[in-house]
Design an enzyme around this catalytic site. Structure first.
Site, PDB file in Angstrom:
ATOM      1  N   CYS A 113      35.430  15.344  43.968  1.00  0.00           N
ATOM      2  CA  CYS A 113      35.330  16.550  44.772  1.00  0.00           C
ATOM      3  C   CYS A 113      36.603  17.394  44.621  1.00  0.00           C
ATOM      4  O   CYS A 113      36.533  18.618  44.415  1.00  0.00           O
ATOM      5  CB  CYS A 113      35.094  16.195  46.237  1.00  0.00           C
ATOM      6  SG  CYS A 113      34.771  17.617  47.308  1.00  0.00           S
ATOM      7  N   CYS A 114      37.760  16.768  44.695  1.00  0.00           N
ATOM      8  CA  CYS A 114      39.026  17.489  44.525  1.00  0.00           C
ATOM      9  C   CYS A 114      39.137  18.079  43.121  1.00  0.00           C
ATOM     10  O   CYS A 114      39.688  19.165  42.930  1.00  0.00           O
ATOM     11  CB  CYS A 114      40.212  16.559  44.786  1.00  0.00           C
ATOM     12  SG  CYS A 114      40.499  16.196  46.526  1.00  0.00           S
ATOM     13  N   CYS A 202      41.573  19.796  53.212  1.00  0.00           N
ATOM     14  CA  CYS A 202      40.235  20.222  53.614  1.00  0.00           C
ATOM     15  C   CYS A 202      39.857  19.603  54.958  1.00  0.00           C
ATOM     16  O   CYS A 202      40.311  18.506  55.302  1.00  0.00           O
ATOM     17  CB  CYS A 202      39.212  19.836  52.552  1.00  0.00           C
ATOM     18  SG  CYS A 202      39.370  20.760  51.003  1.00  0.00           S
ATOM     19  N   CYS A 205      38.540  15.953  55.242  1.00  0.00           N
ATOM     20  CA  CYS A 205      39.436  14.938  54.679  1.00  0.00           C
ATOM     21  C   CYS A 205      40.805  14.900  55.347  1.00  0.00           C
ATOM     22  O   CYS A 205      41.727  14.264  54.836  1.00  0.00           O
ATOM     23  CB  CYS A 205      39.611  15.186  53.180  1.00  0.00           C
ATOM     24  SG  CYS A 205      38.061  15.220  52.262  1.00  0.00           S
ATOM     25  N   CYS A 230      45.571  14.524  45.311  1.00  0.00           N
ATOM     26  CA  CYS A 230      44.266  15.103  44.970  1.00  0.00           C
ATOM     27  C   CYS A 230      44.165  15.444  43.491  1.00  0.00           C
ATOM     28  O   CYS A 230      43.085  15.790  43.020  1.00  0.00           O
ATOM     29  CB  CYS A 230      43.996  16.345  45.808  1.00  0.00           C
ATOM     30  SG  CYS A 230      45.212  17.657  45.576  1.00  0.00           S
TER      31      CYS A 230
END
EC number: 1.8.4.10
Length: 238
Positions: A113-114, A202, A205, A230
């Site tokens: 995702c990162c 985010c 997270c 990340c």
């Protein structure tokens, strides 16, 4: 212009942030400040006293806290600067979300995702620069940031035909020094800091940090402490 990075690092080692910034901005015209947290606003504040035409960019992952979006706008207005918002490739992101949903990182880790929301947009930007300035500090992570220097060749984002240089002016500052500067100079900061957040990423997270916890304990708290990166600062990951 070719700069001897080893020689430059010898010149900058243990120097104060303003000295490092002044040197960076004198050596490179095509240089930008990476902005997301409290440290980065200090860099903006200092850099503007040296040079008025600084580039500033930030990552808009699409998953930031509402307070963070207000913070970005607060900084833009306070300093009367342009802040470039870097966003993910929507086709790649759309495919990822359709395939894995909105919260897959809780099951298989945050790296994919990162990679889509942060690393790829950053890489796109960095290919356009000769150097960039970050707010990394050594004491942010005992596992991943202890060995970073004041200046380095960013091997993670350099191209075969173009060397990218990375400056870390706040490297040797402690958290207390960051907040002393913010208070003394009335520097804008994210209102989430008043709610127990220290290191802010985010919304899904990031959570507030408990008393005596390390400042990055609130990031990706469901994963091992050695994974608190990340991918933006790849060279810091051992």
């Amino acid at each position: 212009m070719t700069v001897n990075i080893e020689q430059l690092q010898s010149e900058l080692v243990s120097k104060n942030p303003r000295f490092i910034l002044k040197k960076a901005l004198s050596l490179y015209d095509n240089i930008a400040v990476s902005f997301s947290g409290a440290e980065d606003v200090i860099l903006i504040d200092m850099a503007l006293s040296i040079r008025k035409d600084i580039q500033v960019f930030t990552l808009d992952t699409g998953r930031l806290h509402p307070e963070t979006y207000r913070f970005i706008e607060k900084v833009r207005k306070h300093y009367q600067i342009d802040i470039e918002l870097l966003t993910p490739n929507w086709e790649v992101l759309d495919g990822f979300v359709k395939r894995k949903g909105l919260f897959s990182f809780y099951e298989d880790g945050h790296q994919e995702c990162c990679g889509i929301r942060k690393v790829e947009p950053l890489k796109r930007k960095l290919t356009q620069l000769d150097a960039w300035i970050t707010g990394q500090r050594r004491d942010q992570s005992a596992e991943t940031r202890q060995d970073i220097p004041e200046v380095q060749v960013d091997n993670a984002f350099s191209r075969p035909d173009h060397e990218l240089v990375k400056f870390n002016p706040l490297l040797n500052w402690k958290s207390a020094q960051v907040w002393d500067y913010i208070e003394a100079n009335q520097v804008p900061y994210n209102e989430l800091h008043n709610k127990g957040y220290i290191s802010i990423g985010c919304e899904p997270c990031t959570r507030p940090v408990l008393p005596n916890q390390h400042e990055r304990a609130g990031r990706w708290w469901w994963e091992e402490s050695t994974q608190k990166e990340c991918g933006l600062h790849v060279s810091a990951i051992k």
